[in-house]
Design an enzyme around this catalytic site. Sequence first.
Site, PDB file in Angstrom:
ATOM      1  N   LYS A 205       0.789  -1.238   0.000  1.00 22.57           N
ATOM      2  CA  LYS A 205       0.000   0.000   0.000  1.00 22.57           C
ATOM      3  C   LYS A 205       0.812   1.273   0.000  1.00 22.57           C
ATOM      4  CE  LYS A 205      -3.797  -1.821   2.772  1.00 22.57           C
ATOM      5  NZ  LYS A 205      -4.285  -1.706   4.142  1.00 22.57           N
ATOM      6  N   GLY A 362      10.505  -5.727   8.248  1.00 23.90           N
ATOM      7  CA  GLY A 362       9.282  -6.330   7.727  1.00 23.90           C
ATOM      8  C   GLY A 362       9.520  -7.318   6.608  1.00 23.90           C
ATOM      9  N   GLY A 385       8.029  -1.686  11.865  1.00 25.73           N
ATOM     10  CA  GLY A 385       7.393  -0.400  12.157  1.00 25.73           C
ATOM     11  C   GLY A 385       8.358   0.588  12.787  1.00 25.73           C
TER      12      GLY A 385
HETATM   13  P1  AMP Z   1       4.094  -4.205   3.034  1.00 20.76           P
HETATM   14  O1  AMP Z   1       3.758  -4.874   4.343  1.00 20.76           O
HETATM   15  O2  AMP Z   1       3.285  -2.992   2.745  1.00 20.76           O
HETATM   16  O3  AMP Z   1       5.572  -4.007   2.853  1.00 20.76           O
HETATM   17  O4  AMP Z   1       3.596  -5.217   1.913  1.00 20.76           O
HETATM   18  C1  AMP Z   1       4.131  -6.483   1.764  1.00 20.76           C
HETATM   19  C2  AMP Z   1       3.145  -7.324   0.998  1.00 20.76           C
HETATM   20  O5  AMP Z   1       2.884  -6.723  -0.245  1.00 20.76           O
HETATM   21  C3  AMP Z   1       3.650  -8.706   0.704  1.00 20.76           C
HETATM   22  O6  AMP Z   1       2.880  -9.641   1.409  1.00 20.76           O
HETATM   23  C4  AMP Z   1       3.466  -8.849  -0.804  1.00 20.76           C
HETATM   24  O7  AMP Z   1       2.909 -10.076  -1.187  1.00 20.76           O
HETATM   25  C5  AMP Z   1       2.494  -7.742  -1.125  1.00 20.76           C
HETATM   26  N1  AMP Z   1       2.593  -7.351  -2.536  1.00 20.76           N
HETATM   27  C6  AMP Z   1       3.662  -6.924  -3.191  1.00 20.76           C
HETATM   28  N2  AMP Z   1       3.387  -6.742  -4.497  1.00 20.76           N
HETATM   29  C7  AMP Z   1       2.102  -7.070  -4.678  1.00 20.76           C
HETATM   30  C8  AMP Z   1       1.242  -7.101  -5.803  1.00 20.76           C
HETATM   31  N3  AMP Z   1       1.686  -6.766  -6.999  1.00 20.76           N
HETATM   32  N4  AMP Z   1      -0.042  -7.483  -5.611  1.00 20.76           N
HETATM   33  C9  AMP Z   1      -0.462  -7.834  -4.386  1.00 20.76           C
HETATM   34  N5  AMP Z   1       0.291  -7.830  -3.286  1.00 20.76           N
HETATM   35  C10 AMP Z   1       1.569  -7.457  -3.421  1.00 20.76           C
END
Ligand code: AMP
Length: 404
Positions: A205, A362, A385
Site C-alpha cells: 500500500k 518487515g 514499524g
Molecule cells: P508491506 O507490508 O506494505 O511491505 O507489503 C508487503 C506485501 O505486499 C507482501 O505480502 C506482498 O505479497 C504484497 N505485494 C507486493 N506486491 C504485490 C502485488 N503486486 N499485488 C499484491 N500484493 C503485493
Amino acid sequence: MKFEELDVKGKTALVRVDFNVPIDEDGKITDDTRIEKAAPTIQYLLEKGAALVLMSHLGRPQQEKLPDGTVDKEQFSLRPVITTLEDHIGCQVEFVEDTIGEEAKAAVKALQPGHVLLLENTRFYAGEEKGDEDLAKAMAALGDVYVNDAFGAAHREHASTATVAKFFPSEKKSFGYLMGAELAGAEKLLDNPARPVTAIVGGAKVSDKIQLLEKLLDFADHIIIGGAMAYTFSLAQGGKVGNSLVERDKVDTAKQLLEKAKAKNTEIHLPVDTVVGKEFSNETPSKVVAAGAIEDGWEGLDIGPDSVARFSRIIAESKSILWNGPMGVFEMKNFAKGTNAIAAAVAKATKENGAYSLIGGGDSVSAVNQAGLADQVSFVSTGGGAMLELLEGKELPGIAAIRS
Ligand code: AMP
C-alpha cells in the site's frame, strides 16, 4: 549513558528485549533472528557480573482473548523461547510464570550474578500497552539498572519500553548493542550519507509508506517504486491497471508525490513492465506486459525483466541503499523473481561498489532471507514499524525515554 559505561557489576539489570518471535502450532520458533540479535547484550552484561532480568512481550494477548474474556496465558507464554535463548547465550535461563507479582519478586531476589531470569509476557497486563505508570514502577523495582534492547518495540510508548525508564536516572539506563546498531544504521542513511542515495520502496500500500516517501524526497537521489504500490502510481499517470491491487483514494497523493519529486530533483523510477496473472495464485497463467497496459481480467504480481534491468543499473551505481517492501508477491515462487533480483542487486552493490545497504524491516527482511542474501548486505533491521518511523524522522518513545 553509554552502554559500556553502565555500572552493572553485582547489580541486577532489567533488560527489555524483543522476543516477539513467530511460533508455530507445535510451539516451535520459526524465525529466531530477534533472539539471536539480543544475545550480545545479554552475554556482555553476564560477563560484567550482572544478574539479568529479561522482559518482553509476545503477540497480542489483550486483543486475542479467550471466549471467557481472559488472557490466553498458554498461547502467548514466553516459555517456548527458553531453549532457543539458552542455545544462543550458552547458559541456563530461569523462567517465572509471572511478571511483577510475588513470584517474580522472589525469583529476582534469589537471582545471582551471572544468572538469567526470563519474566512472563509483559502484555498479560492491560496496562502495558497503555504505558501505565504503576505497572512501570513495579517493573522498575525489579532492577538496579535498565537496559532497552527491544528495537522492534521502540515505537511503542508502553510500560516496559518507555514509562519504566522514567524510574531510572540517566546514569542507570542505556540502550543495548542491538538498539545501538539499529540507531547507527538509520543515522548512517539519514545523516550525511554517501551519494547517490537510492531508496527502494515496495509492498502492498501507498498509504503505509506516504510519510516515508515524503521524507525520502528530502534526501534520496533515486526512489525506486515496486510492489502493488506501483499500480496506484500507474493510475496517477493515466495507466491501465486491470484487476491489480490499487488504492484509488491515494491516486491524488501519488500525483502530488510525483510532482514534489520533480521540484526536489529526486528521480522516482516506476516499473516499465509488469508480470501479470489471471488470479492471485502461484499457478495462475502469467505473462509480461508494459506498465500501464494491464488488461481487465489480469492483475500485476511482480515487476517485469526490463524493470529489473533498469532498477539493477541504478542500484549498481548507488553508494547508499535503503530497501523497504517487496517488488511483488514474493511469497509465491513464480512472482518472487523481481524481489529476488533486487535483493541480488543490493548485495552486489554492497560488495562491488562498497555501498551501505540497509534492509528496513518487515517483508523485505523475509525477502533477503528467502534469497539467502541477508549476510551480504550491510544491515538488516529487526524492527519493521520501528525502523520505518525512525526513517520517517520521528522520535521513538523507547529511544526518547532513555535519552531523557
Ligand atoms: P508491506 O507490508 O506494505 O511491505 O507489503 C508487503 C506485501 O505486499 C507482501 O505480502 C506482498 O505479497 C504484497 N505485494 C507486493 N506486491 C504485490 C502485488 N503486486 N499485488 C499484491 N500484493 C503485493
